[in-house]
Design a protein around this motif. Structure first.
Motif, short mmCIF file in Angstrom:
data_model
loop_
_atom_site.label_atom_id
_atom_site.label_comp_id
_atom_site.label_asym_id
_atom_site.label_seq_id
_atom_site.Cartn_x
_atom_site.Cartn_y
_atom_site.Cartn_z
N TYR A 97 0.87 -1.18 0.00
CA TYR A 97 0.00 0.00 0.00
C TYR A 97 0.90 1.22 0.00
CZ TYR A 97 -3.94 -2.97 1.31
OH TYR A 97 -4.91 -3.92 1.33
N VAL A 119 2.55 -5.23 3.01
CA VAL A 119 1.71 -5.95 3.95
C VAL A 119 1.90 -7.45 3.79
CG1 VAL A 119 -0.67 -6.37 4.62
CG2 VAL A 119 0.06 -4.06 4.04
N SER A 135 -2.82 -9.56 15.09
CA SER A 135 -3.59 -8.55 14.38
C SER A 135 -2.65 -7.67 13.56
CB SER A 135 -4.34 -7.71 15.41
OG SER A 135 -5.11 -6.75 14.77
N GLY A 136 -3.03 -7.40 12.33
CA GLY A 136 -2.21 -6.57 11.47
C GLY A 136 -1.12 -7.33 10.75
N SER A 137 -1.12 -8.65 10.87
CA SER A 137 -0.04 -9.41 10.23
C SER A 137 -0.31 -9.64 8.74
CB SER A 137 0.13 -10.75 10.95
OG SER A 137 -1.11 -11.43 10.99
N GLY A 138 -1.52 -9.35 8.28
CA GLY A 138 -1.80 -9.47 6.84
C GLY A 138 -2.76 -10.60 6.49
N LYS A 139 -3.45 -11.17 7.48
CA LYS A 139 -4.35 -12.30 7.23
C LYS A 139 -5.51 -11.90 6.32
CE LYS A 139 -5.34 -12.75 11.58
NZ LYS A 139 -4.60 -11.60 12.17
N SER A 140 -6.18 -10.80 6.66
CA SER A 140 -7.33 -10.39 5.84
C SER A 140 -6.89 -10.04 4.43
CB SER A 140 -8.02 -9.18 6.47
OG SER A 140 -8.58 -9.56 7.71
N THR A 141 -5.74 -9.39 4.32
CA THR A 141 -5.22 -9.05 3.00
C THR A 141 -5.04 -10.32 2.17
OG1 THR A 141 -4.07 -7.23 4.07
CG2 THR A 141 -3.38 -7.78 1.84
#
Ligand code: ADP
Ligand code: MG
Length: 646
Positions: A15, A24, A44-50
């Motif tokens: 990004y 990410v 959290s914030g490690s890039g799973k959703s991405t």
């Protein structure tokens, strides 16, 4: 070994951030076989959703290769990606993302609508799925009436309605209590046992422990990939049957219309306020057009009685000449001289005086109209009783008069009028005839008129031989323009200057027509402006509405709506608002006309169906034009960003 269902190689997602970029996902390599159950874990914030969004074709990687069924995803068309989201993947979100205005059943149907499944088939399918997930008695409930666990089960049913082979669940239990969470996990395990591939993001080690494979992500890299068991794989899912609707495009448009109605119903006041501009615009245009047409017809009707071969001669230079009242050079002798000309058939001078009429105890103000004996013929006035005065009456300055119907009712009521004598000022007059009332101009229908020989009016009231006008009938076969020229020459010579003006009925008709045209242009300009204002109002609200419903748009895209579907939905909504507003405006105009005619008989509103059709068509056009920008804005949204904001 056959190629895995999903193969990621060197996937990165960056990004832009400040002047640099935020990486990410960094060089992800991951294979997932058909029928696997994979838990993705990480802080959290490690890039799973991405990663999940890339897997589900909601997002594109910045670099790297993603092979799905051996085919490169990056090379697919946007339409193909929408089809993948619709039919191959089923997304389950932490926050369910159900559409608040729709029932549980309606929510489950959404992806099937975009697939083009006929209404009955998809309803049956959605009902069966909800039944299976224990929500058979909640079909008609809205999301707000369901518990979190129930909502999540609705969203699972939605993910399954198109028979998705791959279920992507991003923290599906994150917002649930442990019992509901366990239920959801049990469902996912059952789906996996059926042969569906399940990828689930979770924080919970207990959840992960139940998966056969755990992939751990930290800071955008895979740091561990453990299998607790041999991949299930065996129970490969039969390729789902893919029934197609006969007319999917029409069906989807009908659904978009239904959605637009739902959205309008959900925001009744706002929809009404949006319409208000259109309603007012259309109502005023339609009624002003009707009013203009009504008065035009009325005036034309009034002058239609006058023959086409008459000329009116008035003192002064033109209508509205302030001196015309003082110009006394136009006299009876002029009329007599003109009457002797071969091109003149007859001349009737007109003079006037206002007098108070008295009969017994009754008093009324009236206009005494001094005219020649041919006036009734020339002006096209019909007598309803008795007779007109004749040339002998005129020559003898007789006191025989014709009264109009208004005067008759005022003075004599229901009693007999013919032969009666009444006073007009100080002069007694005898009624020998009754004429129909003339409806000229506002208030004309109620004013009283008495027609007397002009000689009588000149001698008894005015004491002069000047006239307020001469009505001249040109002989048949004589050219009007020529006659007008000759009259002008002759009178100019008699008076020494041109202190009079001549109008003919043709000119009057032309003047009225051109005045009406000017008015129509003016009205059209006002109409365009008011509709423009209304249209801008619609655009404004629609733009706000797109922003407000950004989550809904993201969800629709995530379940497989094409950009065209989103565009159509918002465009149809704008057109619907405008068309309903237009129809309401027309009704308002009709109601206004009824009220107006009841209040006053001096105005007639003549509605033309053409103007109403034009009004509706322009309302539709406004919707299309001013709905276009918001619709395009909606369709341009990025599904991931829209989902995140919603
Ligand atoms: P997880 O789901 O593992 O909690 P995400 O995949 O949602 O994490 O996000 C990973 C990182 O990417 C986070 O640091 C987040 O701030 C960043 N990120 C996610 N989406 C965007 C975006 N649209 N623009 C910029 N940064 C983003
Ligand atoms: Mg996340």
């Amino acid at each position: 070994m056959q190629a895995p269902l999903i193969r990621l190689r060197g996937i990165s997602r960056e990004y832009p951030s400040g002047e640099g970029v935020l990486r990410v996902l960094k060089d992800i390599d991951l294979d997932i076989a058909q029928g696997e159950y994979v838990a993705v874990m990480g802080a959290s914030g490690s890039g799973k959703s991405t990663l999940m969004n890339i897997l589900g074709c909601l997002d594109r990687p910045t670099s790297g290769s993603y092979l799905l069924d051996g085919r490169e995803v990056a090379q697919r068309e946007p339409g193909e990606l929408a089809a993948l989201r619709r039919e191959t993947f089923g997304f389950i979100f932490q926050r369910y993302h159900l559409l608040a205005e729709m029932t549980a059943l309606g929510n489950v149907e959404v992806p099937a609508i975009y697939r083009g499944l006929p209404a009955e088939a998809r309803r049956a399918r959605a009902r069966a799925l909800l039944d299976r997930l224990g929500l058979g008695d909640r079909l008609g409930h809205r999301p707000g009436q369901l518990s979190g666990g129930q909502q999540q089960r609705v969203s699972i049913a939605r993910a399954l309605v198109n028979d998705a082979r791959v279920i992507l669940a991003d923290e599906p239990t994150g917002a649930l209590d442990s019992r509901s969470g366990d239920e959801v996990l049990a469902i996912l395990e059952r789906l996996n046992a059926e042969g569906r591939t399940v990828v689930i993001v979770t924080h919970d080690p207990k959840v992960a422990a139940r998966a056969r494979r755990v992939v751990e992500i930290a800071d955008g890299r895979i740091i561990a990939d453990r299998r607790s068991d041999a991949p299930a794989g065996a129970a490969a899912l039969a390729a789902p049957e893919q029934p197609r609707a006969a007319a999917p495009v029409l069906g989807r448009l009908a659904e978009a219309l239904r959605m637009a109605v739902l959205a309008m119903r959900a925001h009744k006041l706002r929809s009404f306020l949006t319409m208000l501009g259109i309603i007012i615009g259309i109502a005023s245009v339609v009624s002003v057009v009707a009013l203009g047409e009504g008065s035009r017809q009325r005036v034309l009707q009034n002058i239609a009685g006058l023959g086409t071969n008459t000329l009116q001669i008035y003192p002064g230079r033109d209508f509205g000449d302030m001196r015309s009242g003082r110009v006394t050079t136009l006299v009876t002798a002029d009329g007599a001289a003109l009457a002797r000309q071969p091109y003149v058939a007859s001349v009737s001078p007109t003079v006037g005086s206002s007098q108070t009429l008295r009969h017994g105890a009754t008093e009324a103000g009236a206009q005494i109209s001094g005219v020649g004996e041919q006036y009734f013929d020339v002006a096209g006035i019909t007598l309803t009783q008795g007779r007109s005065f004749d040339a002998a009456d005129v020559a003898a300055m007789s006191q025989n008069v014709v009264i109009d119907e208004n005067t008759r009712t005022s003075l004599f009521g229901e009693g007999p009028a013919l032969g009666q004598v009444f006073m007009a000022g100080k002069v007694p007059l005898r009624v020998i005839g009754v004429a129909e009332a003339q409806n000229r101009g506002p208030g004309g229908s109620t004013s009283l008129t008495v027609y007397a020989p002009y000689t009588t009016v000149q001698a008894r009231y005015l004491g002069s031989t000047s006239v307020s006008g001469l009505t001249l009938r040109v002989a048949d076969e004589v050219d009007m323009a020529l006659a007008e020229q000759m009259v002008t020459d002759m009178l100019t010579q008699r008076h020494g200057s041109k202190d009079f003006f001549i109008v003919n009925n043709d000119q009057i008709r032309q003047t009225i027509t051109s005045t009406t045209q000017t008015l129509t242009l003016l009205i059209a300009a006002i109409a365009v402006i008011s509709l423009l204002v209304g249209g801008i109002g619609v655009m404004n609200i629609m733009l706000v509405s797109v922003t407000e419903r950004i989550g809904e748009i993201g969800l629709r895209m995530a379940v497989g709506a094409r950009r065209g579907d989103i565009r159509a939905q918002f465009l149809i909504e704008a057109v619907l608002v405008c068309v309903i507003g237009g129809a309401a405006g027309i009704l308002a105009a009709l109601g206004f006309g009824l009220a107006f005619e009841r209040l006053s008989s001096n105005f007639t509103l003549v509605y033309s169906p053409l103007s109403m059709v034009a009004a509706l068509a322009s309302a539709c056009g406004i919707g299309l034009i001013f709905g276009y920008l918001p619709a395009v804005n909606a369709a341009k949204l990025d599904p991931v960003a829209a989902l995140a904001k919603g």
